[in-house]
Design a protein around this motif. Sequence first.
Motif, PDB file in Angstrom:
ATOM      1  N   ILE A  85       4.198  14.829  16.272  1.00  8.40           N
ATOM      2  CA  ILE A  85       5.118  15.403  15.557  1.00  8.40           C
ATOM      3  C   ILE A  85       4.495  15.916  14.252  1.00  8.40           C
ATOM      4  O   ILE A  85       5.146  16.401  13.336  1.00  8.40           O
ATOM      5  N   GLY A  86       3.192  15.903  14.131  1.00  7.36           N
ATOM      6  CA  GLY A  86       2.558  16.261  12.876  1.00  7.36           C
ATOM      7  C   GLY A  86       2.486  15.153  11.839  1.00  7.36           C
ATOM      8  O   GLY A  86       1.973  15.698  10.560  1.00  7.36           O
ATOM      9  N   MET A  87       2.478  13.915  12.104  1.00  7.25           N
ATOM     10  CA  MET A  87       2.281  12.958  10.911  1.00  7.25           C
ATOM     11  C   MET A  87       0.950  12.869  10.905  1.00  7.25           C
ATOM     12  O   MET A  87       0.192  12.540  11.933  1.00  7.25           O
ATOM     13  N   ASN A  88       0.287  12.566   9.571  1.00  5.39           N
ATOM     14  CA  ASN A  88      -0.968  12.240   9.443  1.00  5.39           C
ATOM     15  C   ASN A  88      -1.102  10.660  10.001  1.00  5.39           C
ATOM     16  O   ASN A  88      -0.533   9.977   9.681  1.00  5.39           O
ATOM     17  N   GLU A  89      -2.335  10.485  10.290  1.00  2.00           N
ATOM     18  CA  GLU A  89      -2.716   9.083  10.931  1.00  2.00           C
ATOM     19  C   GLU A  89      -2.681   8.134   9.724  1.00  2.00           C
ATOM     20  O   GLU A  89      -2.280   6.814  10.152  1.00  2.00           O
ATOM     21  N   ILE A  90      -3.061   8.394   8.556  1.00  4.71           N
ATOM     22  CA  ILE A  90      -3.154   7.453   7.529  1.00  4.71           C
ATOM     23  C   ILE A  90      -1.561   7.119   7.211  1.00  4.71           C
ATOM     24  O   ILE A  90      -1.052   5.869   7.060  1.00  4.71           O
ATOM     25  N   GLN A  91      -0.672   8.257   6.913  1.00  2.15           N
ATOM     26  CA  GLN A  91       0.763   7.909   6.863  1.00  2.15           C
ATOM     27  C   GLN A  91       1.414   7.023   7.818  1.00  2.15           C
ATOM     28  O   GLN A  91       2.123   6.114   7.520  1.00  2.15           O
ATOM     29  N   PHE A  92       0.886   7.376   8.971  1.00  2.00           N
ATOM     30  CA  PHE A  92       1.361   6.591  10.206  1.00  2.00           C
ATOM     31  C   PHE A  92       1.065   4.933  10.126  1.00  2.00           C
ATOM     32  O   PHE A  92       1.858   4.168  10.004  1.00  2.00           O
ATOM     33  N   CYS A  93      -0.604   4.647   9.834  1.00  2.00           N
ATOM     34  CA  CYS A  93      -0.702   3.340   9.338  1.00  2.00           C
ATOM     35  C   CYS A  93       0.047   2.610   8.317  1.00  2.00           C
ATOM     36  O   CYS A  93       0.520   1.651   8.369  1.00  2.00           O
ATOM     37  N   ILE A  94       0.310   3.404   7.336  1.00  2.00           N
ATOM     38  CA  ILE A  94       0.939   2.980   6.255  1.00  2.00           C
ATOM     39  C   ILE A  94       2.440   2.473   6.618  1.00  2.00           C
ATOM     40  O   ILE A  94       3.153   1.632   6.270  1.00  2.00           O
ATOM     41  N   MET A  95       3.164   3.550   7.309  1.00  2.00           N
ATOM     42  CA  MET A  95       4.521   3.440   7.582  1.00  2.00           C
ATOM     43  C   MET A  95       4.762   2.023   8.681  1.00  2.00           C
ATOM     44  O   MET A  95       5.579   1.126   8.463  1.00  2.00           O
ATOM     45  N   MET A  96       3.726   1.947   9.588  1.00  2.00           N
ATOM     46  CA  MET A  96       3.582   0.994  10.477  1.00  2.00           C
ATOM     47  C   MET A  96       3.558  -0.363   9.987  1.00  2.00           C
ATOM     48  O   MET A  96       4.366  -1.513   9.906  1.00  2.00           O
ATOM     49  N   ILE A  97       2.654  -0.514   8.958  1.00  4.48           N
ATOM     50  CA  ILE A  97       2.335  -2.096   8.186  1.00  4.48           C
ATOM     51  C   ILE A  97       3.666  -2.287   7.333  1.00  4.48           C
ATOM     52  O   ILE A  97       4.076  -3.464   7.283  1.00  4.48           O
ATOM     53  N   THR A  98       4.118  -1.418   6.812  1.00  4.80           N
ATOM     54  CA  THR A  98       5.380  -1.465   5.923  1.00  4.80           C
ATOM     55  C   THR A  98       6.421  -2.048   6.780  1.00  4.80           C
ATOM     56  O   THR A  98       6.995  -2.933   6.414  1.00  4.80           O
ATOM     57  N   ALA A  99       6.937  -1.212   7.824  1.00  3.36           N
ATOM     58  CA  ALA A  99       7.912  -1.664   8.751  1.00  3.36           C
ATOM     59  C   ALA A  99       7.541  -2.872   9.242  1.00  3.36           C
ATOM     60  O   ALA A  99       8.766  -3.876   9.352  1.00  3.36           O
ATOM     61  N   LEU A 100       6.596  -3.382   9.584  1.00  5.84           N
ATOM     62  CA  LEU A 100       6.134  -4.613  10.146  1.00  5.84           C
ATOM     63  C   LEU A 100       6.321  -5.737   9.117  1.00  5.84           C
ATOM     64  O   LEU A 100       6.905  -6.856   9.354  1.00  5.84           O
ATOM     65  N   GLY A 101       5.960  -5.525   7.749  1.00  6.16           N
ATOM     66  CA  GLY A 101       5.960  -6.493   6.949  1.00  6.16           C
ATOM     67  C   GLY A 101       7.768  -6.888   6.542  1.00  6.16           C
ATOM     68  O   GLY A 101       7.806  -7.909   6.130  1.00  6.16           O
ATOM     69  N   VAL A 102       8.588  -6.058   6.986  1.00  7.32           N
ATOM     70  CA  VAL A 102       9.991  -6.317   6.724  1.00  7.32           C
ATOM     71  C   VAL A 102      10.269  -7.780   7.662  1.00  7.32           C
ATOM     72  O   VAL A 102      11.146  -8.598   7.184  1.00  7.32           O
TER      73      VAL A 102
END
Length: 442
Positions: A366-383
Amino acid sequence: MLWQQMDQTVILGWDFYGPVIMFVALVALAVPVWAAIGASAILMLVWSGALPLSLVGERLFSGIDAFALTAVPLFILTGDALVRTGLSRKFLDVAEALTQFAKGGFGSATVLVCGMFAAISGSDAAGAAAVGRMTIARLVESGYPRPYACALVAAGACTGILIPPSIAYIIIGLVLGISASTLFLAAVIPGLAILVSILVTNIIMNRLNGWEGGGNVSMPEYFSRLWTALKSGWYAFIVPGIIFYGIFSGRMTPTEAGATAVVVTIVMGFVLGTLKLSDFPAMLVSSAKVNGVILPIIAFSVPLAEALAIIGVPQGFVAVATGVSEEPWVLILMMLAILVAAGCVMETTPNIVILAPILLPLAEEIGMNEIQFCIMMITALGVGFITPPLGLNLFVVSGITGESILKIAYRAVPFVFFMLLVTLMIAYIPAISTALLPDIFK
Protein backbone atom coordinates in the motif's frame (compact mmCIF):
# COMPACT_ATOMS: atom_id res chain seq x y z
CA MET A 1 -6.94 -22.96 2.51
CA LEU A 2 -6.29 -21.22 -0.82
CA TRP A 3 -4.83 -17.73 -1.07
CA GLN A 4 -5.00 -16.33 -4.60
CA GLN A 5 -2.61 -13.58 -5.63
CA MET A 6 -2.41 -12.62 -9.30
CA ASP A 7 -1.27 -15.79 -11.03
CA GLN A 8 -0.08 -17.56 -7.89
CA THR A 9 -2.05 -19.76 -5.55
CA VAL A 10 -0.76 -20.28 -2.04
CA ILE A 11 -2.03 -23.44 -0.36
CA LEU A 12 -1.68 -23.65 3.39
CA GLY A 13 -1.74 -27.11 4.87
CA TRP A 14 -0.75 -28.84 8.08
CA ASP A 15 2.84 -27.70 7.61
CA PHE A 16 1.46 -24.28 8.66
CA TYR A 17 -1.56 -25.07 10.84
CA GLY A 18 0.16 -27.81 12.85
CA PRO A 19 2.98 -25.57 14.14
CA VAL A 20 0.52 -22.74 14.80
CA ILE A 21 -1.69 -25.03 16.89
CA MET A 22 1.38 -26.31 18.72
CA PHE A 23 2.53 -22.76 19.47
CA VAL A 24 -0.86 -21.71 20.88
CA ALA A 25 -1.08 -24.89 22.97
CA LEU A 26 2.44 -24.48 24.40
CA VAL A 27 1.87 -20.83 25.30
CA ALA A 28 -1.46 -21.76 26.93
CA LEU A 29 0.42 -24.35 29.00
CA ALA A 30 2.80 -21.61 30.21
CA VAL A 31 5.77 -22.97 28.29
CA PRO A 32 8.36 -20.16 27.84
CA VAL A 33 7.68 -18.25 24.64
CA TRP A 34 11.16 -18.87 23.22
CA ALA A 35 10.67 -22.64 23.63
CA ALA A 36 7.21 -22.48 22.03
CA ILE A 37 8.58 -20.53 19.06
CA GLY A 38 11.54 -22.89 18.75
CA ALA A 39 9.45 -26.05 18.80
CA SER A 40 6.96 -24.60 16.32
CA ALA A 41 9.72 -23.40 14.01
CA ILE A 42 11.42 -26.81 13.97
CA LEU A 43 8.10 -28.58 13.32
CA MET A 44 7.35 -26.20 10.45
CA LEU A 45 10.79 -26.78 8.98
CA VAL A 46 10.37 -30.57 9.17
CA TRP A 47 6.89 -30.66 7.66
CA SER A 48 7.53 -28.07 4.96
CA GLY A 49 11.03 -29.19 4.07
CA ALA A 50 11.99 -25.52 4.03
CA LEU A 51 15.39 -26.17 5.56
CA PRO A 52 17.31 -29.41 6.21
CA LEU A 53 17.47 -30.13 9.93
CA SER A 54 21.24 -30.51 9.60
CA LEU A 55 21.42 -26.76 8.96
CA VAL A 56 19.08 -25.66 11.76
CA GLY A 57 21.89 -25.30 14.29
CA GLU A 58 23.88 -23.13 11.90
CA ARG A 59 20.86 -20.91 11.21
CA LEU A 60 20.14 -20.58 14.93
CA PHE A 61 23.66 -19.29 15.49
CA SER A 62 23.45 -16.91 12.52
CA GLY A 63 20.27 -15.47 14.03
CA ILE A 64 22.23 -14.01 16.94
CA ASP A 65 25.60 -13.56 15.22
CA ALA A 66 25.14 -9.82 14.75
CA PHE A 67 27.28 -7.02 16.16
CA ALA A 68 24.23 -4.77 16.60
CA LEU A 69 22.63 -7.33 18.92
CA THR A 70 25.43 -6.80 21.45
CA ALA A 71 23.76 -3.48 22.26
CA VAL A 72 20.81 -5.29 23.89
CA PRO A 73 22.62 -6.64 27.00
CA LEU A 74 24.64 -3.43 27.23
CA PHE A 75 21.56 -1.19 27.47
CA ILE A 76 19.94 -3.60 29.92
CA LEU A 77 23.08 -3.51 32.08
CA THR A 78 23.21 0.30 31.86
CA GLY A 79 19.66 0.58 33.19
CA ASP A 80 20.43 -1.78 36.07
CA ALA A 81 23.63 0.09 36.93
CA LEU A 82 21.73 3.39 36.77
CA VAL A 83 19.38 2.24 39.52
CA ARG A 84 22.10 0.75 41.72
CA THR A 85 24.25 3.88 41.55
CA GLY A 86 21.33 6.11 42.54
CA LEU A 87 21.60 8.21 39.36
CA SER A 88 17.95 7.51 38.53
CA ARG A 89 16.93 9.47 41.64
CA LYS A 90 18.79 12.49 40.27
CA PHE A 91 16.57 12.32 37.21
CA LEU A 92 13.53 12.43 39.46
CA ASP A 93 14.84 15.46 41.34
CA VAL A 94 15.36 17.38 38.10
CA ALA A 95 11.99 16.29 36.67
CA GLU A 96 10.24 17.37 39.86
CA ALA A 97 11.99 20.75 39.76
CA LEU A 98 10.95 21.23 36.11
CA THR A 99 7.26 20.58 36.82
CA GLN A 100 6.87 22.28 40.23
CA PHE A 101 5.06 25.26 38.70
CA ALA A 102 2.00 23.21 37.65
CA LYS A 103 -0.84 21.50 39.43
CA GLY A 104 -0.24 17.79 39.23
CA GLY A 105 3.46 18.56 39.13
CA PHE A 106 4.72 15.36 40.73
CA GLY A 107 2.51 13.26 38.45
CA SER A 108 4.05 15.04 35.45
CA ALA A 109 7.52 14.58 36.99
CA THR A 110 6.85 10.85 37.21
CA VAL A 111 6.09 10.69 33.49
CA LEU A 112 9.16 12.75 32.65
CA VAL A 113 11.49 10.55 34.68
CA CYS A 114 10.02 7.51 32.88
CA GLY A 115 11.05 9.16 29.61
CA MET A 116 14.52 9.95 30.97
CA PHE A 117 14.97 6.35 32.09
CA ALA A 118 13.73 5.15 28.69
CA ALA A 119 16.44 7.21 27.00
CA ILE A 120 19.05 5.03 28.70
CA SER A 121 17.76 1.52 29.40
CA GLY A 122 15.57 0.83 26.34
CA SER A 123 13.41 -1.44 28.51
CA ASP A 124 9.88 -0.74 29.70
CA ALA A 125 9.76 -3.31 32.53
CA ALA A 126 13.00 -2.00 34.02
CA GLY A 127 11.61 1.54 33.89
CA ALA A 128 8.33 0.52 35.51
CA ALA A 129 10.16 -1.21 38.37
CA ALA A 130 12.74 1.54 38.94
CA VAL A 131 10.37 4.51 38.69
CA GLY A 132 7.56 2.70 40.50
CA ARG A 133 9.70 2.13 43.60
CA MET A 134 10.66 5.81 43.67
CA THR A 135 7.32 7.46 42.95
CA ILE A 136 4.18 5.43 43.68
CA ALA A 137 4.20 5.98 47.46
CA ARG A 138 4.76 9.73 46.94
CA LEU A 139 2.02 9.90 44.31
CA VAL A 140 -0.41 8.39 46.83
CA GLU A 141 0.75 10.90 49.47
CA SER A 142 0.12 13.68 46.92
CA GLY A 143 -3.53 12.65 46.63
CA TYR A 144 -3.64 10.17 43.76
CA PRO A 145 -5.58 6.92 44.26
CA ARG A 146 -3.13 4.04 44.47
CA PRO A 147 -4.51 2.19 41.37
CA TYR A 148 -4.21 5.38 39.32
CA ALA A 149 -0.67 6.02 40.58
CA CYS A 150 0.25 2.50 39.46
CA ALA A 151 -1.41 3.07 36.07
CA LEU A 152 0.46 6.35 35.62
CA VAL A 153 3.83 4.68 36.19
CA ALA A 154 2.88 1.71 33.97
CA ALA A 155 1.84 4.04 31.14
CA GLY A 156 4.91 6.25 31.47
CA ALA A 157 7.17 3.20 31.40
CA CYS A 158 5.74 2.24 27.98
CA THR A 159 8.13 4.83 26.58
CA GLY A 160 10.93 2.37 27.41
CA ILE A 161 10.54 0.72 24.00
CA LEU A 162 9.30 3.84 22.20
CA ILE A 163 11.97 6.44 22.98
CA PRO A 164 15.40 5.60 21.54
CA PRO A 165 17.64 3.83 22.28
CA SER A 166 15.13 1.00 22.34
CA ILE A 167 15.75 -2.74 22.46
CA ALA A 168 12.60 -3.27 20.37
CA TYR A 169 14.00 -1.16 17.53
CA ILE A 170 17.28 -3.05 17.62
CA ILE A 171 15.37 -6.33 17.29
CA ILE A 172 13.01 -5.25 14.51
CA GLY A 173 15.96 -3.74 12.66
CA LEU A 174 17.77 -7.06 12.91
CA VAL A 175 14.72 -9.06 11.78
CA LEU A 176 13.96 -6.80 8.79
CA GLY A 177 17.52 -5.81 7.92
CA ILE A 178 17.20 -2.10 8.80
CA SER A 179 19.83 0.00 10.55
CA ALA A 180 19.06 0.46 14.25
CA SER A 181 20.56 3.97 14.14
CA THR A 182 18.11 4.94 11.40
CA LEU A 183 15.18 3.59 13.40
CA PHE A 184 16.39 5.43 16.53
CA LEU A 185 16.41 8.71 14.63
CA ALA A 186 12.97 8.05 13.17
CA ALA A 187 11.57 7.16 16.60
CA VAL A 188 12.49 10.43 18.32
CA ILE A 189 9.36 12.40 17.37
CA PRO A 190 6.88 9.48 17.75
CA GLY A 191 8.40 8.52 21.11
CA LEU A 192 8.16 12.08 22.41
CA ALA A 193 4.59 12.31 21.05
CA ILE A 194 3.61 9.28 23.16
CA LEU A 195 5.32 10.85 26.20
CA VAL A 196 3.39 14.09 25.67
CA SER A 197 0.11 12.18 25.28
CA ILE A 198 0.66 10.53 28.68
CA LEU A 199 1.53 13.90 30.24
CA VAL A 200 -1.61 15.50 28.78
CA THR A 201 -3.77 12.60 29.94
CA ASN A 202 -2.49 12.94 33.50
CA ILE A 203 -3.03 16.71 33.47
CA ILE A 204 -6.63 16.26 32.27
CA MET A 205 -7.36 13.53 34.83
CA ASN A 206 -5.84 15.60 37.62
CA ARG A 207 -7.89 18.66 36.63
CA LEU A 208 -11.10 16.63 36.52
CA ASN A 209 -10.54 14.98 39.89
CA GLY A 210 -8.45 17.52 41.77
CA TRP A 211 -6.07 14.88 43.08
CA GLU A 212 -2.88 16.93 43.35
CA GLY A 213 -2.62 20.62 44.16
CA GLY A 214 0.51 22.73 44.06
CA GLY A 215 1.68 25.09 41.39
CA ASN A 216 1.83 28.13 43.67
CA VAL A 217 5.52 28.80 43.07
CA SER A 218 7.00 32.20 42.30
CA MET A 219 9.41 32.54 39.42
CA PRO A 220 12.46 33.22 41.62
CA GLU A 221 11.61 30.20 43.78
CA TYR A 222 11.06 28.04 40.70
CA PHE A 223 14.44 28.84 39.17
CA SER A 224 16.15 28.53 42.54
CA ARG A 225 14.83 24.97 43.02
CA LEU A 226 15.63 24.05 39.42
CA TRP A 227 19.18 25.36 39.76
CA THR A 228 19.65 23.42 42.99
CA ALA A 229 18.43 20.19 41.36
CA LEU A 230 20.62 20.66 38.30
CA LYS A 231 23.66 21.58 40.37
CA SER A 232 23.38 18.47 42.51
CA GLY A 233 22.51 16.04 39.71
CA TRP A 234 23.84 17.39 36.41
CA TYR A 235 26.34 14.57 36.08
CA ALA A 236 23.53 11.99 35.79
CA PHE A 237 22.71 13.42 32.36
CA ILE A 238 26.16 12.60 31.06
CA VAL A 239 24.98 9.03 30.42
CA PRO A 240 22.00 9.82 28.13
CA GLY A 241 24.09 12.60 26.59
CA ILE A 242 26.76 10.09 25.55
CA ILE A 243 24.16 7.73 24.10
CA PHE A 244 22.30 10.36 22.09
CA TYR A 245 25.33 12.30 20.89
CA GLY A 246 27.27 9.16 20.06
CA ILE A 247 24.48 7.53 18.04
CA PHE A 248 22.93 10.55 16.32
CA SER A 249 26.24 12.20 15.45
CA GLY A 250 27.35 8.99 13.77
CA ARG A 251 30.46 8.77 15.93
CA MET A 252 29.25 5.58 17.64
CA THR A 253 27.15 2.59 16.74
CA PRO A 254 24.38 1.70 19.22
CA THR A 255 26.63 -1.09 20.53
CA GLU A 256 29.54 1.29 21.12
CA ALA A 257 27.26 3.84 22.76
CA GLY A 258 25.84 1.15 25.06
CA ALA A 259 29.30 -0.04 26.04
CA THR A 260 30.47 3.52 26.76
CA ALA A 261 27.34 4.21 28.81
CA VAL A 262 27.92 1.10 30.94
CA VAL A 263 31.52 2.06 31.69
CA VAL A 264 30.66 5.70 32.49
CA THR A 265 27.77 4.68 34.77
CA ILE A 266 29.93 2.19 36.68
CA VAL A 267 32.78 4.72 37.06
CA MET A 268 30.30 7.29 38.39
CA GLY A 269 29.01 4.73 40.87
CA PHE A 270 32.53 4.11 42.20
CA VAL A 271 33.33 7.82 42.37
CA LEU A 272 30.09 8.57 44.22
CA GLY A 273 30.57 5.58 46.51
CA THR A 274 27.15 4.16 45.63
CA LEU A 275 28.50 1.10 43.81
CA LYS A 276 30.78 -1.60 45.20
CA LEU A 277 32.45 -4.63 43.67
CA SER A 278 30.10 -6.82 45.71
CA ASP A 279 27.17 -5.38 43.71
CA PHE A 280 28.47 -6.76 40.40
CA PRO A 281 27.35 -10.41 40.68
CA ALA A 282 23.70 -9.48 41.36
CA MET A 283 23.78 -6.77 38.70
CA LEU A 284 25.21 -9.07 36.04
CA VAL A 285 22.86 -11.94 36.92
CA SER A 286 19.83 -9.65 36.77
CA SER A 287 20.79 -8.33 33.34
CA ALA A 288 21.68 -11.81 32.06
CA LYS A 289 18.24 -13.14 33.01
CA VAL A 290 16.52 -10.48 30.89
CA ASN A 291 18.90 -11.00 28.00
CA GLY A 292 18.50 -14.77 28.28
CA VAL A 293 14.80 -14.43 27.48
CA ILE A 294 15.36 -12.26 24.40
CA LEU A 295 18.23 -13.97 22.59
CA PRO A 296 16.68 -17.46 22.11
CA ILE A 297 13.60 -15.85 20.55
CA ILE A 298 15.77 -13.93 18.11
CA ALA A 299 17.82 -17.05 17.33
CA PHE A 300 14.71 -19.02 16.29
CA SER A 301 13.38 -16.06 14.27
CA VAL A 302 15.70 -16.76 11.32
CA PRO A 303 14.59 -20.34 10.52
CA LEU A 304 10.98 -19.45 11.34
CA ALA A 305 11.03 -16.49 8.94
CA GLU A 306 12.57 -18.68 6.23
CA ALA A 307 9.93 -21.36 6.70
CA LEU A 308 7.09 -18.81 6.59
CA ALA A 309 8.51 -17.27 3.42
CA ILE A 310 8.87 -20.63 1.66
CA ILE A 311 5.34 -21.68 2.62
CA GLY A 312 4.13 -18.34 1.26
CA VAL A 313 2.48 -16.92 4.37
CA PRO A 314 3.52 -13.25 3.84
CA GLN A 315 2.43 -13.27 0.20
CA GLY A 316 -0.78 -15.06 1.08
CA PHE A 317 -1.59 -12.60 3.84
CA VAL A 318 -1.18 -9.72 1.39
CA ALA A 319 -3.56 -11.48 -1.01
CA VAL A 320 -6.21 -12.02 1.64
CA ALA A 321 -5.94 -8.49 3.04
CA THR A 322 -6.14 -6.81 -0.36
CA GLY A 323 -9.02 -9.11 -1.21
CA VAL A 324 -10.96 -7.67 1.74
CA SER A 325 -10.25 -4.10 0.67
CA GLU A 326 -7.77 -2.27 -1.51
CA GLU A 327 -8.20 0.99 0.37
CA PRO A 328 -4.91 1.83 2.15
CA TRP A 329 -6.65 3.39 5.15
CA VAL A 330 -8.68 0.22 5.69
CA LEU A 331 -5.60 -1.99 5.44
CA ILE A 332 -3.72 0.23 7.89
CA LEU A 333 -6.58 -0.10 10.37
CA MET A 334 -6.46 -3.87 9.85
CA MET A 335 -2.74 -3.97 10.62
CA LEU A 336 -3.19 -1.77 13.69
CA ALA A 337 -5.96 -4.01 14.99
CA ILE A 338 -3.73 -7.08 14.59
CA LEU A 339 -0.79 -5.39 16.32
CA VAL A 340 -2.76 -4.01 19.25
CA ALA A 341 -4.51 -7.35 19.78
CA ALA A 342 -1.18 -9.20 19.57
CA GLY A 343 0.36 -6.77 22.06
CA CYS A 344 -2.42 -7.61 24.52
CA VAL A 345 -1.57 -11.31 24.61
CA MET A 346 2.16 -11.61 23.89
CA GLU A 347 5.40 -9.77 24.60
CA THR A 348 7.05 -7.45 22.09
CA THR A 349 9.97 -9.64 21.00
CA PRO A 350 7.94 -12.67 19.82
CA ASN A 351 5.41 -10.33 18.20
CA ILE A 352 8.20 -8.68 16.23
CA VAL A 353 9.71 -12.01 15.22
CA ILE A 354 6.40 -13.48 14.07
CA LEU A 355 4.45 -10.51 12.69
CA ALA A 356 7.05 -8.14 11.20
CA PRO A 357 7.98 -10.38 8.22
CA ILE A 358 4.28 -11.10 7.58
CA LEU A 359 2.93 -7.54 7.79
CA LEU A 360 5.79 -5.67 6.09
CA PRO A 361 4.87 -6.94 2.58
CA LEU A 362 1.31 -5.65 3.10
CA ALA A 363 2.63 -2.28 4.25
CA GLU A 364 4.86 -2.05 1.18
CA GLU A 365 1.94 -3.12 -1.04
CA ILE A 366 0.00 0.00 0.00
CA GLY A 367 3.04 2.25 -0.34
CA MET A 368 4.04 2.58 3.31
CA ASN A 369 7.70 3.30 3.96
CA GLU A 370 9.45 0.44 5.81
CA ILE A 371 10.70 2.91 8.44
CA GLN A 372 7.17 4.20 9.08
CA PHE A 373 5.95 0.61 9.32
CA CYS A 374 8.53 -0.22 12.00
CA ILE A 375 7.63 2.87 14.06
CA MET A 376 3.91 2.13 13.72
CA MET A 377 4.42 -1.50 14.73
CA ILE A 378 6.51 -0.82 17.84
CA THR A 379 4.19 1.97 18.96
CA ALA A 380 1.09 -0.21 18.54
CA LEU A 381 2.75 -3.07 20.42
CA GLY A 382 3.76 -0.62 23.16
CA VAL A 383 0.11 -0.03 23.99
CA GLY A 384 -0.08 -3.71 24.95
CA PHE A 385 2.12 -3.11 27.99
CA ILE A 386 -0.84 -1.59 29.84
CA THR A 387 -3.65 -3.75 28.47
CA PRO A 388 -4.84 -7.11 29.87
CA PRO A 389 -4.43 -10.03 29.80
CA LEU A 390 -0.63 -9.81 29.51
CA GLY A 391 0.09 -6.13 30.20
CA LEU A 392 3.68 -6.64 31.39
CA ASN A 393 3.90 -3.20 33.04
CA LEU A 394 0.67 -3.88 34.91
CA PHE A 395 2.21 -7.00 36.43
CA VAL A 396 5.42 -5.15 37.33
CA VAL A 397 3.71 -2.32 39.24
CA SER A 398 1.23 -4.77 40.77
CA GLY A 399 4.15 -6.81 42.04
CA ILE A 400 5.71 -3.71 43.60
CA THR A 401 2.54 -2.44 45.31
CA GLY A 402 0.29 -5.49 45.70
CA GLU A 403 -2.50 -3.59 43.92
CA SER A 404 -5.02 -5.52 41.83
CA ILE A 405 -4.07 -5.78 38.17
CA LEU A 406 -7.68 -5.25 37.07
CA LYS A 407 -7.94 -2.04 39.13
CA ILE A 408 -4.73 -0.73 37.59
CA ALA A 409 -5.89 -1.71 34.09
CA TYR A 410 -9.19 0.14 34.62
CA ARG A 411 -7.33 3.30 35.62
CA ALA A 412 -5.07 2.91 32.58
CA VAL A 413 -7.94 3.20 30.08
CA PRO A 414 -7.51 6.99 29.48
CA PHE A 415 -3.81 6.47 28.78
CA VAL A 416 -4.59 3.68 26.32
CA PHE A 417 -7.07 5.94 24.51
CA PHE A 418 -4.61 8.81 24.02
CA MET A 419 -1.76 6.47 23.10
CA LEU A 420 -3.97 4.91 20.43
CA LEU A 421 -4.72 8.38 19.03
CA VAL A 422 -0.99 9.02 18.63
CA THR A 423 -0.55 5.58 17.07
CA LEU A 424 -3.22 6.40 14.49
CA MET A 425 -1.43 9.65 13.67
CA ILE A 426 1.85 7.78 13.19
CA ALA A 427 0.12 5.26 10.92
CA TYR A 428 -1.55 7.85 8.68
CA ILE A 429 1.01 10.70 8.70
CA PRO A 430 4.36 9.47 7.35
CA ALA A 431 6.14 12.74 8.18
CA ILE A 432 5.93 12.00 11.91
CA SER A 433 8.27 9.04 11.42
CA THR A 434 10.46 10.41 8.62
CA ALA A 435 10.80 14.11 9.48
CA LEU A 436 14.29 13.74 10.96
CA LEU A 437 15.56 11.29 8.34
CA PRO A 438 17.65 12.13 5.26
CA ASP A 439 15.67 12.40 2.02
CA ILE A 440 16.85 8.96 0.89
CA PHE A 441 14.60 7.33 3.52
CA LYS A 442 11.45 9.38 2.77
